[in-house]
Structure formats: C-alpha cells, structure tokens
Design a protein around this motif. Structure first.
Motif, PDB file in Angstrom:
ATOM      1  N   THR A 187       0.761  -1.325   0.068  1.00 32.45           N
ATOM      2  CA  THR A 187      -0.022  -0.012   0.075  1.00 32.45           C
ATOM      3  C   THR A 187       0.894   1.311   0.115  1.00 32.45           C
ATOM      4  O   THR A 187       0.750   2.231  -0.725  1.00 32.45           O
ATOM      5  CB  THR A 187      -0.991  -0.040   1.218  1.00 32.45           C
ATOM      6  OG1 THR A 187      -1.780  -1.048   1.129  1.00 32.45           O
ATOM      7  CG2 THR A 187      -1.926   1.115   1.233  1.00 32.45           C
ATOM      8  N   ARG A 228       5.077  -3.491   9.208  1.00 34.86           N
ATOM      9  CA  ARG A 228       3.966  -3.026  10.252  1.00 34.86           C
ATOM     10  C   ARG A 228       4.598  -3.401  11.771  1.00 34.86           C
ATOM     11  O   ARG A 228       4.137  -2.562  12.543  1.00 34.86           O
ATOM     12  CB  ARG A 228       2.779  -3.435   9.631  1.00 34.86           C
ATOM     13  CG  ARG A 228       1.654  -2.793  10.421  1.00 34.86           C
ATOM     14  CD  ARG A 228       0.250  -3.282   9.978  1.00 34.86           C
ATOM     15  NE  ARG A 228      -0.013  -2.718   8.367  1.00 34.86           N
ATOM     16  CZ  ARG A 228      -0.458  -3.812   7.554  1.00 34.86           C
ATOM     17  NH1 ARG A 228      -0.647  -4.974   7.796  1.00 34.86           N
ATOM     18  NH2 ARG A 228      -0.691  -3.181   6.370  1.00 34.86           N
ATOM     19  N   ASP A 254      -6.541  -1.431  -4.348  1.00 33.46           N
ATOM     20  CA  ASP A 254      -5.513  -1.992  -3.214  1.00 33.46           C
ATOM     21  C   ASP A 254      -6.353  -3.179  -2.895  1.00 33.46           C
ATOM     22  O   ASP A 254      -7.792  -3.316  -2.437  1.00 33.46           O
ATOM     23  CB  ASP A 254      -5.436  -1.051  -1.954  1.00 33.46           C
ATOM     24  CG  ASP A 254      -4.402  -1.422  -1.098  1.00 33.46           C
ATOM     25  OD1 ASP A 254      -3.425  -2.424  -1.632  1.00 33.46           O
ATOM     26  OD2 ASP A 254      -4.007  -0.806  -0.339  1.00 33.46           O
ATOM     27  N   ASP A 255      -5.420  -4.476  -2.512  1.00 33.95           N
ATOM     28  CA  ASP A 255      -6.103  -5.849  -2.090  1.00 33.95           C
ATOM     29  C   ASP A 255      -7.168  -6.186  -2.925  1.00 33.95           C
ATOM     30  O   ASP A 255      -8.252  -6.523  -2.585  1.00 33.95           O
ATOM     31  CB  ASP A 255      -6.612  -5.376  -0.601  1.00 33.95           C
ATOM     32  CG  ASP A 255      -5.449  -5.217   0.300  1.00 33.95           C
ATOM     33  OD1 ASP A 255      -4.559  -6.069   0.299  1.00 33.95           O
ATOM     34  OD2 ASP A 255      -5.513  -4.355   1.221  1.00 33.95           O
TER      35      ASP A 255
HETATM   36 MG    MG Z   1      -2.050  -2.879   2.141  1.00 33.97          MG
END
Ligand code: MG
Ligand code: ADP
Length: 449
Positions: A162, A317, A218-219
């Motif tokens: 992302t 993350r 996205d995704d």
């Molecule tokens: Mg993402």
C-alpha cells in the motif's frame, strides 16, 4: 461524533498507529466550535500534530463542519492544562468535475483518497522491494506510458504494498497537479458498486472510474467470487488500458495463486509487471529502524536496534508497532527505552503472532480440539467435519509458520491450488462466522500451552 471521527481515522491508519495515538483519546466537550480532546501527555499531542494534523483536520472538518477548532486537555502532575492545536488547515481545493461521490468524501475538490504521508522519500530501499520500487519509480515518471501496465504488486501483509502504491500516486500528483489519481480499496470499490447498482447509477459509476488517469485498487484479492464487481472492473480495466491510463493493483498473493477471479481478468493482470515484495530481510529491517529513529529523533542503543531488527522479522508494520509502543511506554511511564522494556514490548508482539509452531503440533491441536483422528487430515474423505478440520489446519499452518502453499499442501496431501482455494474459503468464513472464530481461538489457546 468523535466516535465517527475515530472510525474514519481507524480506516485510514495502520492498526498500531490508530491504537497508539487515537484510540485512547477522549472527547470532553464541544462548545462554540471548539472541540476539546483529552490526551495523556504533551508528547502525544506533539506526535499527533507532527504526523497526523492534516488527516485529523480533514476528518474533524468533515464530521464537525469546516469551522471547527481543536484544543487538547493534557493531564499533568498537578491537574489539567489546555493547549490549543495548530489551526486546522483547509485542504487545497482543486476544481471538481463530474465526480462520482464516494462515501468518505471529505470536501468538494477532486479527492484522490491518497494518504500523502506515504512517499518514495520515506520508503526505505532494500533487496525485498528492489524490483517493485524501481518499477514504481518509473511508472510515477511516466504513468500509462511504460510497459508496466498494469503494475501488479503482491506480497504478504505489512511488507509495503500500500505504501508503494500511495507513493506512485503522490509522485504523479506532485509532477502533475491536474492528474486524476484515484486510490480505492477493493472492498470500497465493491461497496460503491453495489450501492450504484441499488440506486440505478451504474453508468455514472463507470463514467467516474473511466475518467481517472491513474487508478490504484488495493487488495484486489477481495474481488474474489464477486461476479458483478469483476464484470464491471473488467470494463473499467479495458477502457483505461486502451486509453493508456495507468492501473496499479495490489494483492496478498500472485495472480497465479488468486482464487475466485475470472480468467480474463487474471490474464490481464499478467500483461504488465507482477512484482513481489518479500518479507523484510535483516538489512532492510535495520535500515528501516535507523531511518525512523533518525526521523523521529529517538535515542536507541545499537544493542536495542539489533535486538528489535533480529526479533521482529515478519513484516514492517510490526516493526513500526514496536517502535510506537516503545515510544508510548517510555513517555507515559517517564522512563528511558532500555533493554528490559524492549524485551517486554517485543515479547508481547511475538506472543501475539507466534510464528514458531510446528505443523505437526498444529495438526495435533486441531485434531484434539475437534475430536477427529489425525488420519482425516490427509485422507480423501469429504465428510463435513474432516473438511473443516483440514481447512483449519491449513489456515493455522499458514498463520503460524513460513510454509508456502505447496509446503502446506504436503501436510494435508493436497496440491497448492486446492490449498489456495481452501484458504480462501476459510478466511472468508472467518470474517462472518463468529462460532468458527471461537473454535479457532480455542485451538490457538491449546497450541499456546
Ligand atoms: Mg495494504
Ligand atoms: P501492505 O500494504 O503490504 O500490507 P503497508 O504498505 O501498509 O503494507 O506497510 C505497512 C507499514 O510499513 C506502513 O506503515 C509502511 O509505511 C511501512 N513500510 C513498509 N515497507 C517500508 C519500507 N520499505 N520503508 C519504510 N516503511 C515501510
């Protein structure tokens, strides 16, 4: 109304950022257009103002109206003090043309829905993202005009897909402020489409999406099994591609492993470049930490940096989550970031996602909890309980080990396409079936012992 703001913030931030900075904030009062938020420390106020003021002011202005102003109430040793926020800024307005109105529209300008915080400048280069990053930079300079159309970015959760997609969009906008860039999460696209269907607005919906210069979805794995959405996206895709507009898609797996997506779409996904971002290796993890530390002016010893980079290995993350927690703990408790604190914070995270279970232990735990014999996992039987146990086994092996789909297949005597399909099925089921989630949680607790 603050709850509504928190919901939007949650949608726009990583979970750790949201949890650290916005979840604990309490709205105390709103009088004469001044909203008072209670925050735990001056440090948190500064962090929010430095990093999230744009987002926060957009959200507050949307929910409370354009004249809203903000104050923070901070708890200090002797009581409370009130500090006014920086003035909430007006977003830069650009002319609006025939725009389809997305649900989260914040103001009347063309809204790319890009998060301006994610750029190439703050995307740290490394072996795992080398190809994807290089292609992204080329595309940003020449959207729609390179061979990389569509760009299909894939890789596990939290590896930077992302971020890179946003970076392309932000760079395109920087180079050409009139470019119509649009970021949309596949789930949002699906909801907008369903909404358009129920309001007889499909032509408007199509026209809106076909007017875009750079479309980021996205995704895309969430389009799985949605025929109407896929048909419509197919039309948009063809139109944009033929008009030399840029398409950027992200997914948690490669086009080959995507299940429930029409072949005609899959084959188009392979027309451009499919670039994988793999999990961060040690050098990249270290570089990202060093970058953050420098940027945020945090003091961490080499030993601590090495400890975090060695132990938080799954994705970026998590690395960021650890840093944010370290910061928050050390400010809230007014103590320095030392090794003991680091071990606690990292330990908590590693406990949350233990990646160290053996497939054999997982199979044993599933069979024990579901009261089936170990043989059913590999057997040919399609009995309901057997299929369910097998699916849970695959799901947990994927979650708790580094096994590839083919490796998972070996444990259950199935090929990798079957594994991909089963994983899709159970992941979808987990999202709506609370009883199943309970059962799986029980098995996970059993594993933990
Ligand atoms: Mg993402
Ligand atoms: P994904 O979409 O692959 O699940 P994200 O793009 O949301 O992952 O990345 C998760 C977090 O990690 C984001 O905050 C992002 O900024 C950060 N991140 C990922 N890769 C990098 C990188 N190479 N350099 C700096 N930050 C990164």
């Amino acid at each position: 109304m603050w709850a509504q703001c928190q919901q939007i913030l949650r949608d726009n931030l990583s979970q750790s950022a949201y949890q650290t900075w916005f979840a604990p904030v309490v709205a105390l009062q709103c009088e004469n257009d001044v909203l008072v938020l209670q925050v735990k420390s001056q440090f948190i106020v500064e962090y929010i103002e430095d990093n999230y003021l744009d987002l926060l002011s957009r959200v507050l202005r949307k929910v409370f109206g354009p004249t809203i102003q903000l104050e923070y109430r901070i708890m200090v040793a002797g009581g409370m003090i009130d500090v006014p926020s920086e003035p909430l800024r007006e977003p830069v307005a650009r002319p609006r043309s025939e725009v389809y109105t997305p649900h989260q529209e914040i103001d009347n300008a063309w809204d790319s829905q890009l998060n301006p915080q994610y750029t190439f400048d703050n995307f740290v280069k490394g072996e795992p993202n080398k190809l994807a990053r290089a292609a992204a930079i080329e595309i940003a300079k020449n959207p729609g005009k390179t061979l990389f159309n569509p760009l299909f970015l894939f890789g596990g959760s939290g590896v930077g897909k992302t971020h890179l997609a946003y970076a392309i969009g932000n760079e395109v906008e920087r180079l050409d402020p009139n470019a119509r860039v649009l970021y949309v999460a596949a789930n949002t696209f699906k909801l907008q489409f369903q909404d358009a269907v129920s309001h007889n607005q499909v032509p408007d919906f199509l026209m809106f999406y076909q007017s875009v210069d750079v479309l980021i979805v996205d995704d895309i794995q969430y389009f799985s099994d949605l025929k109407g959405t896929q048909d419509t996206f197919f039309q948009i895709f063809n139109y944009l591609q033929q008009s030399h507009k840029q398409l950027i898609l992200t997914s948690d797996r490669s086009p080959m492993e995507l299940q429930g997506i029409q072949d005609r779409l899959l084959s188009r996904f392979k027309w451009g470049l499919a670039a994988e971002i793999t999990r961060p290796d040690y050098p990249l993890r270290r570089d990202i930490l060093l970058y953050r530390i420098k940027k945020d002016g945090i003091k961490l010893s080499d030993e601590i940096i090495d400890y975090v980079a060695s132990n938080v290995s799954d994705n970026v993350r998590d690395l960021e989550g650890v840093l944010a927690s370290l910061l928050a703990y050390s400010t809230l408790t007014d103590s320095p970031i030392n090794m003991a604190l680091t071990e606690t914070v990292v330990g908590r995270l590693v406990q949350l996602h233990p990646k160290t279970y053996l497939p054999a232990d997982i199979i044993a735990a599933v069979c024990h909890c579901m009261k089936v014999s170990n043989q059913v996992i590999t057997a040919k039987t399609r009995l309901k309980e057997a299929v369910k146990a097998r699916n849970i086994v695959m799901y947990l092996i994927k979650k708790f080990t580094d096994s590839s789909l083919s490796e998972i297949g070996k444990y259950v005597h199935r090929d990798h396409a079957t594994v991909a399909h089963s994983l899709n099925t159970i992941e979808a089921q987990m999202s709506y079936d609370a009883v199943l989630r309970q059962e799986v949680a029980t098995i996970e607790r059993q594993l933990g012992r």
